[in-house]
Design a protein around this motif. Structure first.
Motif, PDB file in Angstrom:
ATOM      1  N   GLN A  57     -36.498 -41.267  49.561  1.00  0.00           N
ATOM      2  CA  GLN A  57     -35.438 -40.382  50.029  1.00  0.00           C
ATOM      3  C   GLN A  57     -34.435 -40.126  48.896  1.00  0.00           C
ATOM      4  O   GLN A  57     -34.005 -38.986  48.691  1.00  0.00           O
ATOM      5  CB  GLN A  57     -34.738 -40.983  51.247  1.00  0.00           C
ATOM      6  CG  GLN A  57     -33.694 -40.045  51.835  1.00  0.00           C
ATOM      7  CD  GLN A  57     -32.949 -40.674  53.004  1.00  0.00           C
ATOM      8  OE1 GLN A  57     -32.580 -41.844  52.954  1.00  0.00           O
ATOM      9  NE2 GLN A  57     -32.747 -39.895  54.053  1.00  0.00           N
ATOM     10  N   GLN A  66     -34.619 -32.816  50.797  1.00  0.00           N
ATOM     11  CA  GLN A  66     -34.275 -33.745  51.867  1.00  0.00           C
ATOM     12  C   GLN A  66     -35.535 -34.282  52.517  1.00  0.00           C
ATOM     13  O   GLN A  66     -36.536 -33.573  52.638  1.00  0.00           O
ATOM     14  CB  GLN A  66     -33.441 -33.043  52.941  1.00  0.00           C
ATOM     15  CG  GLN A  66     -32.060 -32.647  52.483  1.00  0.00           C
ATOM     16  CD  GLN A  66     -31.269 -32.011  53.604  1.00  0.00           C
ATOM     17  OE1 GLN A  66     -31.820 -31.386  54.496  1.00  0.00           O
ATOM     18  NE2 GLN A  66     -29.961 -32.181  53.546  1.00  0.00           N
ATOM     19  N   ASP A  68     -36.691 -37.759  55.456  1.00  0.00           N
ATOM     20  CA  ASP A  68     -36.303 -38.962  56.179  1.00  0.00           C
ATOM     21  C   ASP A  68     -36.436 -40.166  55.258  1.00  0.00           C
ATOM     22  O   ASP A  68     -37.196 -40.137  54.284  1.00  0.00           O
ATOM     23  CB  ASP A  68     -37.187 -39.156  57.420  1.00  0.00           C
ATOM     24  CG  ASP A  68     -36.865 -38.182  58.550  1.00  0.00           C
ATOM     25  OD1 ASP A  68     -35.738 -37.649  58.576  1.00  0.00           O
ATOM     26  OD2 ASP A  68     -37.753 -37.955  59.390  1.00  0.00           O
ATOM     27  N   PRO A  69     -35.723 -41.248  55.570  1.00  0.00           N
ATOM     28  CA  PRO A  69     -35.814 -42.445  54.733  1.00  0.00           C
ATOM     29  C   PRO A  69     -37.239 -42.962  54.632  1.00  0.00           C
ATOM     30  O   PRO A  69     -37.971 -43.015  55.628  1.00  0.00           O
ATOM     31  CB  PRO A  69     -34.930 -43.457  55.469  1.00  0.00           C
ATOM     32  CG  PRO A  69     -34.004 -42.643  56.303  1.00  0.00           C
ATOM     33  CD  PRO A  69     -34.779 -41.415  56.687  1.00  0.00           C
TER      34      PRO A  69
END
Length: 149
Positions: A57, A66, A68-69
């Motif tokens: 990330q 961008q 998600d982790p």
């Protein structure tokens, strides 16, 4: 042509399903960073060595993207990994071990390639003891990382 494309689609779906079976996946009650921190602490207390912690990330953000982790923990123990590479040097491609910790649909997951998948992938018949040790260590470490506080 439609039949050909349908055959390819079915083949890809089967390959995806079979590939997913190669994974051990566990849900974590903690977020990605906390789960990774917990796994890192467990690795630090074990005979294994943390080789790298890759925050995908953060790398995406550095590139203006961008996601998600998602964090990959890369670690190993030569006492376990070396016998596998002695049995089949190609096993070095999958060693040291990697554990992926990621968020998907609001759920934190911890996943890694199963020891059975490594056994299927490489000629490791003479390394059963090392494989058993690896399976036990991965299970114990990831269970600790996802344990409730």
């Amino acid at each position: 042509m439609r039949h050909f494309l349908a055959t390819i689609a079915l083949g890809l779906a089967a390959a995806t399903t079979a590939h997913a079976d190669d994974w051990v996946v566990k849900a974590s009650p903690h977020d990605v960073a906390a789960t990774a921190d917990r796994l890192e602490a467990i690795i630090d207390e074990s005979p294994a060595t943390l080789v790298a912690r890759v925050d995908h990330q953060a790398a995406a953000a550095d590139a203006g993207l961008q996601m998600d982790p998602a964090t990959v923990m890369i670690f190993g123990n030569p006492q376990i990994g070396t016998p596998l590479m002695q049995a089949d040097p190609r096993a070095a491609l999958d060693l040291p071990l990697r554990v992926l910790i990621w968020q998907q649909d609001g759920v934190t997951n911890v996943g890694y390639l199963s020891v059975d998948a490594l056994t299927d992938r490489y000629d490791l018949d003479d390394a059963e003891q090392a494989l058993d040790g690896m399976a036990q260590a991965l299970d114990r470490m990831t269970d600790g990382a996802i344990a409730a506080e």
